[in-house]
Design an enzyme around this catalytic site. Structure first.
Site, PDB file in Angstrom:
ATOM      1  N   ASP A 213       0.859  -1.187   0.000  1.00  7.80           N
ATOM      2  CA  ASP A 213       0.000   0.000   0.000  1.00  7.80           C
ATOM      3  C   ASP A 213       0.891   1.231   0.000  1.00  7.80           C
ATOM      4  OD1 ASP A 213      -2.413  -1.242   0.150  1.00  7.80           O
ATOM      5  OD2 ASP A 213      -2.518  -1.198   2.340  1.00  7.80           O
ATOM      6  N   ASP A 596      26.831 -31.021  21.187  1.00  7.55           N
ATOM      7  CA  ASP A 596      26.494 -30.578  19.823  1.00  7.55           C
ATOM      8  C   ASP A 596      25.324 -29.605  19.793  1.00  7.55           C
ATOM      9  OD1 ASP A 596      28.323 -31.529  18.128  1.00  7.55           O
ATOM     10  OD2 ASP A 596      26.978 -32.861  17.014  1.00  7.55           O
TER      11      ASP A 596
END
Ligand code: ATP
Length: 753
Positions: A213, A596
């Site tokens: 817009d 990890d």
């Protein structure tokens, strides 16, 4: 969602959940109805009650009470119901029931059935996980059978198979993706973009067209009247003469055909109307006083399809319908003109003059509103058919400057391979002037009006769409066609919207973006993202965030999978050479779940690479686990496995099986931690900055501490089945663990530009 209620004698906007029985509720088009209520004032209210009745057509509401006893919900025209939304008109109601006491509350089970969908990435990973699990079980069974056949101990063979399964399955993968997405969306929310759907974060990186817009998104939505045309004269906003009857009347009309209020410097209402209220204020005219004097007796609310609004006010015993709106819509409904010489016929020559003035205003980027009126009967209930045969009074020309950041955001879009498109209800020349200022429009031929789109077939629109950057006088239906045309050309389209009529286009777009400030609740509900500051540059920032989040997740997954590959390769190697099992399952679980996980999350939080907005949008059809990705996983995994196995052999040579297993486990754990730095980026860490990801350093240090606790604290040594290491052995472990990092970084320094 919020609700507008009367509290302490004033209109207040409060969270819907705070609405109580007895509250006076104000409703406008696009509002969600937060509670059941009885209408006490009604201006053509239409409500969509499909969530309750299944009927998707809007219901026209009326004030008359229904007297029959058991009339169905849909027929109770004087009542409004929670869970429905206003599609048209305005109304005031008194709340009769809230929460579980409302009609929808009674069938609350229906509301709870909505489930959060998985993101495409999560689905891909789930599929991958399943296939991996099946493959691993299969391989583990083969290894187990071969070992048994070779005459190995059944327990040893079983341990191999279990170790292999644990090494291969990335236990933390799915949760890490969710955690990284959650962190990412939290950061985006702080930067004014609220993601309503997690999967939209992934799609953000693929957006190739942003349809935005104009008003309020690319511009500031702070309108001020600059010039006025009355009595055939263009007058500066501060040069009006209130002694002049026509000029005074014009100001009155601007305040009467208007719903905005300015109170103690607070502006409530549509900025276009606030500009008119402020114009009145310049001449000491208070809108509330004027509206009290000239009571409103009827109205047709503004809607962006019609581009008009009308009110009926009682002026000196006469009933005057005042209509304001877009000039090109209103001028064709004018038959007379008010001048200081009295009412005159509206000639073709007059029309051309006014159109010329409109063009001049629009070329300066000003938004033009046209005003007209006519007298109506006292008892006349006006509707849109009455907006005809009007008397022209004048024009206002308003300025709504572009947001200062829009230009840069548009440039950033273009360099990121994204086409910015302006879609507006405003006039073509005004829209083109603003679009040129911010860099969306390069050539006049790129601007088009909604009516022209209507003449195109879908195919023709598809052919033209790439050459169009500005769509003016567009209605919400045109928006859907524009989105579809781009999508048919294989683009991923983002579309902004605020009105209730925008909802279908927001749903059609790949990413529907609703305005947080000016957006209706319906638009927000249909969107996947909400801008809390209504700002175009926030969309561009969100795209950049979306791209970075996706890249970071990609790196996280690559990191996890290469570590697991290293584990698999090591176990397979040992099994094939009939060596002892290199790791106990507990070693692999310790690595997969503890040491990890932290680097994987840290990689997900890698600071955004500014260069990401110089790349083209990601192809949605390209799978995450493609060949180049799997190659990198394989190479990383192989290098770590080589280091691990060398450590394993050294352990066997210099100690025993337990020492070898401890050395293999420690090397695998440390090498995976160091490998985190390899997966930060395509470029070397020296290029992107060795210390720029603090989280990864934290994860590395914590990982090393955890490993050392396991290696040197006796009770833990027992749990983790580790042997005592010598200083030399520890030296080997560190030296070997860092090797993959050195090799890959050297490669990147030399070969990656
Ligand atoms: P965008 O679509 O970029 O947000 P917009 O605000 O101009 O732009 P609409 O609100 O649909 O879009 O307005 C369309 C036209 O209707 C405007 O250009 C103006 O001429 C007219 N208009 C806007 N607001 C009002 C109002 N409150 N009353 C009467 N006419 C209005």
């Amino acid at each position: 969602p919020n609700a507008k209620v009367l509290r302490n004698g004033q209109t207040a906007e409060i969270p819907s959940r705070e609405v109580v029985v007895g509250d006076i509720l104000y409703l406008d088009a696009g509002d969600f109805i937060p509670a059941d209520g009885r209408l006490i004032m009604n201006h053509s209210l239409q409500v969509n009650e499909s969530s309750l009745t299944g009927e998707s057509l809007a219901v026209q509401k009326e004030l008359e009470p229904i007297t029959e006893a058991d009339v169905s919900l849909g027929d109770r025209k004087n009542m409004i119901f929670s869970g429905s939304f206003v599609t048209y008109g305005r109304a005031t109601s008194v709340v009769t029931n809230t929460g579980m006491q409302t009609e929808i509350g009674k069938i609350a089970g229906l509301l709870e059935s909505a489930q959060e969908k998985k993101t495409p990435l999560q689905i891909t990973l789930d599929h991958f996980g399943k296939r991996l699990a099946i493959a691993i079980i299969f391989i583990a069974l083969i290894i187990f059978s071969v070992d048994i056949y070779r005459g190995q101990e059944i327990v040893d063979s079983f341990m191999f198979a279990v170790a292999l399964a644990v090494a291969a399955i990335p236990e933390a993968l799915s949760s890490i993706v969710t955690i990284v997405l959650a962190f990412g969306t939290q950061k985006m929310a702080k930067e004014n973009a609220i993601m309503r759907q997690l999967h939209a974060v992934e799609s953000l990186g693929s957006i190739s067209v942003i349809c935005s817009d104009k008003t309020g998104t690319l511009t500031q939505n702070k309108m001020t009247v600059q010039k006025v045309l009355v009595d055939k004269r263009v007058i500066a906003h501060d040069q009006l003469n209130t002694e002049h009857p026509l000029e005074k009347n014009f100001l009155l009309m601007a305040l009467l055909c208007n719903d905005s209020i300015t109170m103690d410097k607070k502006e409530i209402g549509d900025p276009t109307e606030v500009a008119l209220t402020n114009l009145g204020e310049e001449y000491g005219m208070d809108e509330l006083v004027v509206r009290e004097e000239y009571q409103r007796t009827g109205e047709i609310p503004f809607d962006s399809d019609r581009k008009l609004m009308s009110t009926v006010n009682k002026v000196d015993g006469r009933y005057i319908m005042i209509t304001k709106g877009a000039l090109d819509v209103l001028l064709s409904r004018v038959s007379k003109m008010d001048t200081s010489e009295g009412l005159v016929e509206f000639t073709e020559q007059q029309r051309r003059k006014i159109e010329k003035i409109n063009r001049d205003f629009s070329t300066e980027g000003l938004r033009v509103l046209c005003f007209a009126y006519k007298e109506v009967r006292e008892d006349q209930e006006i509707n849109i058919v009455d907006e005809n045969d009007l008397i022209f009074v004048g024009l206002t020309a308003m300025m709504d400057p572009p947001r200062p950041e829009s230009k840069e955001a548009v440039e950033s879009c273009i360099s990121a391979g994204i086409k910015p498109v302006m879609i507006t209800g405003d006039h073509k020349i005004t829209a083109a002037a603003i679009a040129r200022q911010i860099g969306i429009l390069k050539d006049e031929s790129e601007a088009i009006e909604g009516v022209e789109i209507e003449k195109f077939t879908d195919e023709q629109l598809r052919e033209k769409v790439e050459h169009l950057s500005v769509y003016a006088r567009v209605s919400p239906e045109h928006k859907i066609r524009i989105v579809k045309a781009w999508q048919d050309k294989g683009n991923v389209v983002a579309m902004t919207g605020d009105g209730v009529n925008d909802a279908p286009a927001l749903k059609q777009a790949d990413i529907g973006i609703a305005m947080g400030i000016t957006g209706t609740e319906v638009a927000k509900d249909a969107s996947s993202m909400i801008l809390t500051d209504d700002n175009f540059s926030t969309i561009v920032k969100a795209v950049s965030n979306g791209r970075s989040i996706y890249a970071n997740i990609n790196n996280s997954i690559r990191f996890l999978l290469s570590g697991n590959t290293a584990g698999i390769l090591s176990v397979l190697y040992a099994s094939m050479l009939a060596l002892p099992v290199p790791f106990a399952p507990v070693h692999l679980l310790f690595i997969n779940l503890l040491t990890d996980s932290l680097p994987a999350i840290a990689l997900g939080l890698e600071p955004h690479n500014k260069k990401i907005m110089k790349e083209k949008p990601r192809d949605v059809h390209q799978p995450l686990l493609n060949l180049s990705f799997l190659n990198k996983v394989g190479i990383g995994g192989l290098l770590i496995a080589i280091s691990t196995l060398i450590a394993f052999h050294i352990g066997l040579e210099t100690g025993n099986e337990a020492v070898a297993s401890t050395m293999a486990f420690s090397t695998l754990c440390l090498a995976r931690l160091f490998h985190g730095f390899n997966t930060r980026s395509k470029q070397s860490i020296f290029h992107i900055g060795v210390f720029t990801n603090h989280y990864l350093w934290f994860a590395l240090i914590l990982g090393i501490i955890l490993l050392h606790l396991v290696l040197f604290i006796p009770p833990l040594m027992g749990v983790f089945e580790v042997a005592t290491l010598t200083g030399t052995q520890l030296g080997y472990i560190y030296g070997l663990s860092i090797m993959p990092l050195i090799v890959i970084q050297l490669y990147k320094v030399i070969f990656v530009r």
